[in-house]
Design a protein around this motif. Structure first.
Motif, short mmCIF file in Angstrom:
data_model
loop_
_atom_site.label_atom_id
_atom_site.label_comp_id
_atom_site.label_asym_id
_atom_site.label_seq_id
_atom_site.Cartn_x
_atom_site.Cartn_y
_atom_site.Cartn_z
N VAL A 205 4.94 7.50 7.42
CA VAL A 205 4.45 8.78 6.92
C VAL A 205 5.69 9.60 6.59
O VAL A 205 6.51 9.88 7.47
N GLN A 206 5.83 9.96 5.31
CA GLN A 206 7.03 10.67 4.86
C GLN A 206 6.64 11.96 4.16
O GLN A 206 5.57 12.05 3.55
N ASN A 207 7.54 12.94 4.22
CA ASN A 207 7.31 14.15 3.45
C ASN A 207 7.74 13.90 2.00
O ASN A 207 8.18 12.79 1.66
N ASN A 208 7.61 14.89 1.16
CA ASN A 208 7.94 14.70 -0.26
C ASN A 208 9.43 14.54 -0.51
O ASN A 208 9.83 14.23 -1.62
N LEU B 81 2.21 14.71 1.88
CA LEU B 81 2.71 13.53 2.57
C LEU B 81 2.56 12.27 1.73
O LEU B 81 1.68 12.17 0.88
N ASN B 82 3.44 11.30 2.01
CA ASN B 82 3.38 9.98 1.39
C ASN B 82 3.16 8.96 2.49
O ASN B 82 3.79 9.04 3.55
N PHE B 83 2.28 8.01 2.25
CA PHE B 83 1.97 6.94 3.19
C PHE B 83 2.43 5.63 2.56
O PHE B 83 1.87 5.20 1.56
N ILE B 84 3.47 5.03 3.12
CA ILE B 84 4.11 3.87 2.51
C ILE B 84 4.11 2.70 3.50
O ILE B 84 4.63 2.82 4.62
N GLU B 85 3.56 1.57 3.07
CA GLU B 85 3.57 0.38 3.92
C GLU B 85 4.99 -0.14 4.01
O GLU B 85 5.64 -0.40 3.00
N VAL B 86 5.47 -0.28 5.24
CA VAL B 86 6.85 -0.73 5.46
C VAL B 86 6.92 -2.07 6.16
O VAL B 86 8.00 -2.63 6.34
N GLY B 87 5.79 -2.59 6.56
CA GLY B 87 5.77 -3.88 7.23
C GLY B 87 4.36 -4.23 7.63
O GLY B 87 3.43 -3.48 7.40
N ILE C 16 11.60 11.86 3.91
CA ILE C 16 12.02 11.86 5.31
C ILE C 16 10.85 11.37 6.15
O ILE C 16 9.74 11.89 6.06
N GLU C 17 11.10 10.34 6.97
CA GLU C 17 10.04 9.78 7.80
C GLU C 17 9.69 10.73 8.94
O GLU C 17 10.56 11.15 9.69
N LEU C 18 8.40 11.05 9.04
CA LEU C 18 7.90 11.96 10.06
C LEU C 18 7.15 11.25 11.17
O LEU C 18 7.07 11.75 12.29
N MET D 141 0.84 -1.17 0.00
CA MET D 141 0.00 0.00 0.00
C MET D 141 0.88 1.23 0.00
O MET D 141 1.78 1.36 0.80
N ALA D 142 0.62 2.12 -0.90
CA ALA D 142 1.29 3.41 -0.93
C ALA D 142 0.28 4.44 -1.39
O ALA D 142 -0.50 4.20 -2.30
N LYS D 143 0.28 5.58 -0.72
CA LYS D 143 -0.63 6.65 -1.07
C LYS D 143 0.14 7.94 -1.03
O LYS D 143 0.88 8.20 -0.08
N THR D 144 0.00 8.75 -2.05
CA THR D 144 0.67 10.03 -2.11
C THR D 144 -0.37 11.14 -2.12
O THR D 144 -1.27 11.14 -2.95
#
Length: 78
Positions: free
Chosen positions: A24-27, A8-14, A30-32, A1-4
């Motif tokens: 939750v990362q900025n453009n 912000l970007n929402f990326i499944e990491v596990g 960088i993980e926030l 799952m990834a949503k931009t």
């Protein structure tokens, strides 16, 4: 799952047995924060990294994403 979104970007990491872990990362990638299942509350919650700053637009994106993923979990679409 990834949503931009716009900011912000929402990326499944596990994932765990039945739940996901989302970065939750900025453009600039960088993980926030991390979104993960919070068992006592029985829903996905956000855990912010220290020294992060958010304005209302970013918080709106986070709220919309949390509402979406919690609805999907409740509806069994994970």
């Amino acid at each position: 799952m990834a949503k931009t979104d716009k900011y912000l970007n929402f990326i499944e990491v596990g994932n765990k047995t039945k739940t996901k872990i989302i970065s939750v990362q900025n453009n600039s990638s960088i993980e926030l924060a991390i979104i993960k299942w919070n068992a006592p509350w029985r829903k996905y919650c956000i855990f912010f990294n220290s020294q992060t700053i958010f304005d209302s637009k970013c918080l709106e994106e986070i709220t919309a994403f949390l509402n979406q993923i919690n609805k999907e979990h409740k509806d069994g679409k994970e």
